[in-house]
Design an enzyme around this catalytic site. Sequence first.
Site, PDB file in Angstrom:
ATOM      1  N   ASN A   9      28.364   5.870   0.359  1.00 45.03           N
ATOM      2  CA  ASN A   9      27.880   4.544  -0.038  1.00 45.03           C
ATOM      3  C   ASN A   9      27.339   4.665  -1.458  1.00 45.03           C
ATOM      4  OD1 ASN A   9      26.836   1.960  -0.198  1.00 45.03           O
ATOM      5  ND2 ASN A   9      25.046   2.414   1.058  1.00 45.03           N
ATOM      6  N   LYS A  11      26.344   2.360  -3.534  1.00 45.26           N
ATOM      7  CA  LYS A  11      25.315   1.383  -3.923  1.00 45.26           C
ATOM      8  C   LYS A  11      25.647   0.808  -5.311  1.00 45.26           C
ATOM      9  CE  LYS A  11      22.219   3.911  -0.934  1.00 45.26           C
ATOM     10  NZ  LYS A  11      20.843   4.336  -0.614  1.00 45.26           N
ATOM     11  N   HIS A  91      22.811  -2.885   5.722  1.00 43.45           N
ATOM     12  CA  HIS A  91      22.102  -1.733   5.162  1.00 43.45           C
ATOM     13  C   HIS A  91      20.641  -2.090   4.948  1.00 43.45           C
ATOM     14  CE1 HIS A  91      20.937   1.450   2.363  1.00 43.45           C
ATOM     15  NE2 HIS A  91      21.957   2.131   2.861  1.00 43.45           N
ATOM     16  N   GLU A  93      18.620  -1.606   2.625  1.00 42.53           N
ATOM     17  CA  GLU A  93      18.306  -2.174   1.315  1.00 42.53           C
ATOM     18  C   GLU A  93      18.678  -3.651   1.271  1.00 42.53           C
ATOM     19  OE1 GLU A  93      19.053   2.197  -0.619  1.00 42.53           O
ATOM     20  OE2 GLU A  93      20.531   0.614  -0.965  1.00 42.53           O
ATOM     21  N   GLU A 163      20.539   4.948  10.239  1.00 43.46           N
ATOM     22  CA  GLU A 163      19.898   5.494   9.042  1.00 43.46           C
ATOM     23  C   GLU A 163      18.391   5.241   9.098  1.00 43.46           C
ATOM     24  OE1 GLU A 163      22.530   5.574   5.208  1.00 43.46           O
ATOM     25  OE2 GLU A 163      22.098   3.511   5.745  1.00 43.46           O
ATOM     26  N   GLY A 169      17.459   8.288   0.409  1.00 42.11           N
ATOM     27  CA  GLY A 169      17.136   8.515  -0.992  1.00 42.11           C
ATOM     28  C   GLY A 169      15.802   9.194  -1.227  1.00 42.11           C
ATOM     29  N   SER A 209      19.902  11.266   3.475  1.00 41.23           N
ATOM     30  CA  SER A 209      19.854  12.556   2.778  1.00 41.23           C
ATOM     31  C   SER A 209      20.813  13.584   3.383  1.00 41.23           C
ATOM     32  CB  SER A 209      18.422  13.100   2.753  1.00 41.23           C
ATOM     33  OG  SER A 209      17.563  12.216   2.045  1.00 41.23           O
TER      34      SER A 209
END
Length: 247
Positions: A9, A11, A91, A93, A163, A169, A209
């Site tokens: 991904n 982003k 996701h 985010e 996730e 991240g 990660s």
Amino acid sequence: MRKPIIVGNWKMNKTIAEAVEFIKAVDPVCHDGATFGVGTSFLALNESIKNAKNLIIAAENCHFKDSGAFTGEVSVPMLEEIGLKYCIIGHSERREMFGDTDETVNLKAKRLIDAGITPILCIGETEAQYDAGETEKVIREQLSGSLADLCPKCVANMVVAYEPIWAIGTGKSATKEDAQKCCAIVRDQVRVMYGDEAADNVRIQYGGSVKPENIVEYMACPDIDGALIGGASLKADSFIDIINKVK
């Protein structure tokens, strides 16, 4: 047997030229042991699809409406037109920064399925929820909303990416035991909602990660069928290392 699926991904990273350069370097290394792919920006999708023979190319989002006054959004028919086959939805985010909810993620999943595009549906708990011992509750609630009113066969053909938000991240990652436990909860919730066939066939990814150094231990877990990879998917050498370790 569920075929593993490893998707990077990206982003908001990589220009069109950078995406094509990456694909040309990585595509020849892909093998039949797993499905490998990358999620690119909307701008890079078309050229990425044209240059990928082995990699699957995924969008990172979509809108559930076919058209309308939704400035800055991209519809499923627009993705269909360029031959897209996978799309990441829900996701964390998108949920945290752009207002995605279980309800809107569910609408996106339905529209993608109608178009023959495979959703990669993301779920996961925050650090606060993790510390409060609410992980299982969050997983089951997110799945109940995001997977509502779908057909069992459709769910069987989907991908669900678990996730934990605290591991995205941050450099932190769940232990293989915790990741397996949570992915097993995902599979059990699918079983509760849609039965054995859907649960036994849906592919479940772990994300957070993931890198060349830990991909093998995650993939050895019985309920982990792949990974949704962030930072480690941005460099061709790193992603090739992951591809070579997933046999």
